[in-house]
Scaffold this motif. Structure first.
Motif, PDB file in Angstrom:
ATOM      1  N   UNK A  44      50.145  24.006  34.977  1.00 49.76           N
ATOM      2  CA  UNK A  44      49.133  24.695  35.766  1.00 49.76           C
ATOM      3  C   UNK A  44      48.414  25.747  34.954  1.00 49.76           C
ATOM      4  N   UNK A  45      47.182  26.016  35.352  1.00 55.46           N
ATOM      5  CA  UNK A  45      46.370  27.058  34.720  1.00 55.46           C
ATOM      6  C   UNK A  45      45.801  27.947  35.826  1.00 55.46           C
ATOM      7  N   UNK A  46      45.713  29.230  35.528  1.00 58.88           N
ATOM      8  CA  UNK A  46      45.139  30.183  36.474  1.00 58.88           C
ATOM      9  C   UNK A  46      44.231  31.128  35.704  1.00 58.88           C
ATOM     10  N   UNK A  47      42.984  31.216  36.128  1.00 58.44           N
ATOM     11  CA  UNK A  47      41.992  32.078  35.507  1.00 58.44           C
ATOM     12  C   UNK A  47      41.816  33.322  36.367  1.00 58.44           C
ATOM     13  N   UNK A  48      41.834  34.481  35.721  1.00 60.19           N
ATOM     14  CA  UNK A  48      41.785  35.761  36.433  1.00 60.19           C
ATOM     15  C   UNK A  48      40.474  36.494  36.152  1.00 60.19           C
ATOM     16  N   UNK A  49      39.892  37.056  37.210  1.00 58.84           N
ATOM     17  CA  UNK A  49      38.780  37.998  37.077  1.00 58.84           C
ATOM     18  C   UNK A  49      39.346  39.360  37.460  1.00 58.84           C
ATOM     19  N   UNK A  50      39.687  40.169  36.477  1.00 60.93           N
ATOM     20  CA  UNK A  50      40.371  41.440  36.733  1.00 60.93           C
ATOM     21  C   UNK A  50      39.460  42.479  37.383  1.00 60.93           C
ATOM     22  N   UNK A  51      38.149  42.297  37.319  1.00 60.37           N
ATOM     23  CA  UNK A  51      37.225  43.253  37.943  1.00 60.37           C
ATOM     24  C   UNK A  51      37.187  43.096  39.462  1.00 60.37           C
ATOM     25  N   UNK A  52      37.308  41.854  39.933  1.00 58.12           N
ATOM     26  CA  UNK A  52      37.200  41.588  41.372  1.00 58.12           C
ATOM     27  C   UNK A  52      38.492  41.078  41.993  1.00 58.12           C
ATOM     28  N   UNK A  53      39.540  40.883  41.209  1.00 56.94           N
ATOM     29  CA  UNK A  53      40.805  40.289  41.666  1.00 56.94           C
ATOM     30  C   UNK A  53      40.611  38.889  42.243  1.00 56.94           C
TER      31      UNK A  53
END
Length: 122
Positions: free
Chosen positions: A60-69
């Motif tokens: 599995x892969x998970x991409x994170x946008x830390x600015x908007x959660x």
């Protein structure tokens, strides 16, 4: 009308036993639509079957946008690899797999894949 992305991952294989490996990784996911760059994480498991002749992949892969959660991209897949060739320097596998992908928790994509994997080594 394609949603084009580029992914680069740095992976570490950890031998968990005689028949299994854990693959951990991190990297980046770039969307060309908005020219955005995100952090991506990877977790995989490779399990040897039939005396390590065949194997099962779960990853599995998970991409994170830390600015908007938010999670711009997520993926989970499972695949079965059946060995059909085994020589001193070449292994061949027939692949059957299924993958689920999601973009921005709104667009679901299901894919079924089949193919050949040729592993050439010394």
């Amino acid at each position: 009308d394609a949603f084009v992305t580029w992914d680069m991952l740095f992976l570490f294989n950890i031998k968990a036993g005689n028949r299994s490996k854990v693959i951990l990784g991190t990297g980046m996911h770039k969307e060309t639509y908005d020219n955005m760059l995100f952090n991506q994480h990877f977790l995989g498991l490779k399990i040897g079957l039939a005396e390590n002749r065949d194997y099962l992949n779960i990853d599995g892969r998970l991409t994170m946008d830390y600015k908007t959660d938010a999670y711009p991209f997520s993926e989970i897949g499972i695949g079965y690899n059946r060995r059909f060739m085994n020589t001193r320097s070449v292994n061949g596998y027939i692949l059957l797999s299924a993958t689920y992908q999601n973009y921005y928790q709104s667009t679901d994509i299901w894919a079924f894949k089949t193919g050949l994997i040729i592993n050439w080594h010394n």
